[in-house]
Design a protein around this motif. Structure first.
Motif, mmCIF file in Angstrom:
data_model
loop_
_atom_site.group_PDB
_atom_site.id
_atom_site.type_symbol
_atom_site.label_atom_id
_atom_site.label_comp_id
_atom_site.label_asym_id
_atom_site.label_seq_id
_atom_site.Cartn_x
_atom_site.Cartn_y
_atom_site.Cartn_z
ATOM 1 N N SER A 162 59.014 42.244 31.554
ATOM 2 C CA SER A 162 58.970 40.948 32.251
ATOM 3 C C SER A 162 59.087 41.117 33.759
ATOM 4 N N GLY A 163 59.410 42.338 34.205
ATOM 5 C CA GLY A 163 59.698 42.561 35.623
ATOM 6 C C GLY A 163 61.170 42.376 35.941
ATOM 7 N N HIS A 164 61.991 42.162 34.904
ATOM 8 C CA HIS A 164 63.436 41.963 35.088
ATOM 9 C C HIS A 164 64.206 43.017 34.297
ATOM 10 N N PHE A 165 65.394 43.358 34.801
ATOM 11 C CA PHE A 165 66.208 44.389 34.170
ATOM 12 C C PHE A 165 66.786 43.919 32.837
ATOM 13 N N ALA A 166 67.146 44.893 32.015
ATOM 14 C CA ALA A 166 67.640 44.647 30.663
ATOM 15 C C ALA A 166 68.864 43.736 30.635
ATOM 16 N N GLU A 167 69.735 43.849 31.631
ATOM 17 C CA GLU A 167 71.000 43.113 31.627
ATOM 18 C C GLU A 167 70.809 41.598 31.656
ATOM 19 N N GLU A 168 69.627 41.119 32.063
ATOM 20 C CA GLU A 168 69.399 39.672 32.136
ATOM 21 C C GLU A 168 69.258 39.028 30.763
ATOM 22 N N GLY A 169 68.895 39.820 29.734
ATOM 23 C CA GLY A 169 68.914 39.314 28.367
ATOM 24 C C GLY A 169 67.778 38.371 28.005
ATOM 25 N N PHE A 170 67.998 37.615 26.927
ATOM 26 C CA PHE A 170 66.929 36.827 26.299
ATOM 27 C C PHE A 170 66.338 35.782 27.253
ATOM 28 N N GLY A 171 65.015 35.669 27.211
ATOM 29 C CA GLY A 171 64.299 34.694 28.030
ATOM 30 C C GLY A 171 64.014 35.173 29.432
ATOM 31 N N LYS A 172 64.598 36.314 29.794
ATOM 32 C CA LYS A 172 64.422 36.846 31.154
ATOM 33 C C LYS A 172 63.956 38.301 31.116
ATOM 34 N N ALA A 173 64.631 39.116 30.326
ATOM 35 C CA ALA A 173 64.200 40.504 30.133
ATOM 36 C C ALA A 173 63.314 40.594 28.894
ATOM 37 N N ASP B 92 65.118 49.851 33.430
ATOM 38 C CA ASP B 92 66.213 50.330 32.585
ATOM 39 C C ASP B 92 66.079 49.797 31.163
ATOM 40 N N ILE B 93 67.061 50.144 30.320
ATOM 41 C CA ILE B 93 66.987 49.809 28.901
ATOM 42 C C ILE B 93 68.396 49.706 28.322
ATOM 43 N N ARG B 94 68.585 48.748 27.402
ATOM 44 C CA ARG B 94 69.827 48.586 26.653
ATOM 45 C C ARG B 94 69.487 48.301 25.190
ATOM 46 N N ALA B 95 70.344 48.754 24.295
ATOM 47 C CA ALA B 95 70.102 48.578 22.861
ATOM 48 C C ALA B 95 71.214 47.773 22.221
ATOM 49 N N GLY B 96 70.901 47.161 21.079
ATOM 50 C CA GLY B 96 71.900 46.429 20.311
ATOM 51 C C GLY B 96 71.439 46.241 18.877
ATOM 52 N N ARG B 97 72.279 45.588 18.103
ATOM 53 C CA ARG B 97 71.939 45.308 16.701
ATOM 54 C C ARG B 97 72.660 44.043 16.269
ATOM 55 N N ASN B 98 71.962 43.151 15.552
ATOM 56 C CA ASN B 98 72.606 41.990 14.936
ATOM 57 C C ASN B 98 71.913 41.662 13.618
ATOM 58 N N ASN B 99 72.406 40.633 12.941
ATOM 59 C CA ASN B 99 71.896 40.324 11.609
ATOM 60 C C ASN B 99 70.537 39.639 11.623
ATOM 61 N N VAL B 100 70.148 39.065 12.751
ATOM 62 C CA VAL B 100 68.865 38.361 12.830
ATOM 63 C C VAL B 100 67.762 39.278 13.358
ATOM 64 N N TRP B 101 68.046 40.017 14.413
ATOM 65 C CA TRP B 101 67.046 40.880 15.050
ATOM 66 C C TRP B 101 67.078 42.319 14.563
ATOM 67 N N GLY B 102 68.072 42.698 13.755
ATOM 68 C CA GLY B 102 68.207 44.095 13.385
ATOM 69 C C GLY B 102 68.405 44.939 14.633
ATOM 70 N N ASN B 103 67.809 46.128 14.674
ATOM 71 C CA ASN B 103 67.838 46.951 15.893
ATOM 72 C C ASN B 103 66.949 46.329 16.953
#
Length: 410
Positions: A342-353, A385-396
């Motif tokens: 998106s042109g934005h860093f990973a830390e900005e999260g959903f709707g932005k990164a 940059d890049i960040r990873a996570g996991r939850n029950n809806v998105w999986g990895n």
């Protein structure tokens, strides 16, 4: 996302400039005749001849032509005439029947509807044909050479100086495919010879001359397409991008079986900052029966396959899977402002990164499994940059990308 068009130097303008600066022009500037209008430097004339020969080979006869609203021309080519069957190992063959899909786990897939611009017309390609984006003379002439048209610059390893990555990867096991939903944006690409892409890699061999890869996702590539639209693309190579493989259907190899999706066509709609988000689903997997590598787009739409005998190491299995972004940085002295994701860093999260979600691998038993040994790599984390996570809806999942040049990335 607002995206700026690159400054493209038209071929005709280039010829005019060369002519005006040439000794012949100086001698004949006072004469207006047909010879002046058709004058071409010998090198450019040869390139034009090679481009036209290539186009005669790659643009197959069509049973129907569709004009897309974005300017593309889509040709409905009979399946048995597609470029794949020019390959000596594929001559005389017909597309195979669909394979068994990998067995799903309990992950939830929330794919949003993605279409291509040409599908906004009332036209469609009939059964027994495949849609192919017509390659134009201008497309080929934008490339550094006709031989290199449709090919990636050789990637020696993941830290090569001009290709920059922000990826999640799994290695050290045997992999038979990968799946992910990829957030679609229109990142700004500031130079004709740069690109920005987000894709899934299926890799085998070393990063030497024997590298085998299969790749699919979306890309913005002004050199390849002449615009800044994100486009669905595929790629393959069996010798580290040297002489084998290409983007899309620009050489023989990939066999398309679908009459609804045009590889290389623009994707619509696209995500925008702090607004609605759109994904494309990508799955690549090895058919347990015949051993070929199949590609699925969206929710269950089979696109086609890479025959196993195109490869050496990938005839068996992959030893690495990657998910993420790649850009080309052609700047010297300062970093490019070409955006990733998106042109934005990973830390900005959903709707932005930008993100990948529902990232999975296919195992030896043709089953989709979550990633257990995911690692992250950002070649230039102050730029992308890049960040990873996991939850029950998105999986990895991962968030990744960035603006390129900024205060921390001069």
């Amino acid at each position: 996302m607002i995206f700026s068009s690159p400054i493209i130097f038209p071929f005709v303008s280039f010829l005019l400039l060369v002519f005006l600066l040439s000794p012949v022009a100086a001698l004949e500037s006072g004469h207006h005749n047909a010879a002046n209008q058709t004058f071409r430097p010998r090198e450019e004339t040869r390139k034009l001849e090679r481009a036209r020969a290539y186009l005669r080979k790659i643009n197959k006869p069509a049973s129907k032509t569709i004009q897309s609203p974005d300017g593309d021309v889509i040709k409905c080519v009979p399946s048995h005439l597609q470029p794949a069957f020019d390959h000596p190992l594929l001559k005389g063959q017909k597309p195979l029947e669909p394979p068994e899909r990998p067995k799903h786990n309990d992950s939830i897939d929330l794919s949003t509807e993605i279409i291509q611009a040409w599908m906004n017309t009332s036209e469609s390609c009939p059964e027994g044909t495949i849609p192919i984006r017509e390659t134009t003379e201008q497309d080929v002439l934008r490339a550094s050479s006709v031989r290199r048209f449709g090919r990636k610059i050789r990637r020696r390893d993941t830290t090569s100086s001009d290709h920059e990555h922000a990826v999640a990867f799994a290695s050290g096991d045997q992999y038979y495919g990968a799946k992910a939903s990829i957030n679609v944006w229109a990142p700004r690409v500031i130079d004709q010879y740069e690109f920005s892409l987000s894709q899934v890699w299926v890799i085998s061999g070393s990063f030497g001359n024997d590298l085998n890869t299969i790749e699919a996702g979306w890309q913005v590539s002004p050199e390849l397409y002449g615009d800044n639209y994100p486009r669905f693309f595929t790629y393959w190579t069996s010798d580290a991008y040297q002489t084998t493989g290409c983007y899309n259907l620009l050489c023989s190899g990939f066999v398309q079986t679908n009459n609804k999706i045009a590889i290389g066509a623009a994707i619509s709609p696209r995500s925008s900052y702090n607004n609605k988000q759109f994904d494309i689903g990508i799955m690549i997997w090895k058919d347990p029966k015949h051993g070929h590598w199949w590609l699925e787009f969206g929710s269950g739409l089979l696109i086609g396959y890479w025959p196993s005998y195109l490869f050496s190491h990938l005839r068996d299995h992959a030893n690495m899977i990657q998910f993420g972004g790649e850009i080309v940085n052609s700047r010297s002295g300062f970093h490019t402002s070409t955006q990733m994701g998106s042109g934005h860093f990973a830390e900005e999260g959903f709707g932005k990164a930008s993100y990948f979600r529902n990232m999975q691998i296919v195992d030896w038993d043709n089953s989709l499994l979550p990633l257990s040994n995911l690692r992250l790599l950002a070649d230039h984390p102050n730029c992308y940059d890049i960040r990873a996570g996991r939850n029950n809806v998105w999986g990895n999942y991962i968030y990744y990308g960035g603006p390129g040049r900024n205060q921390r990335c001069p």
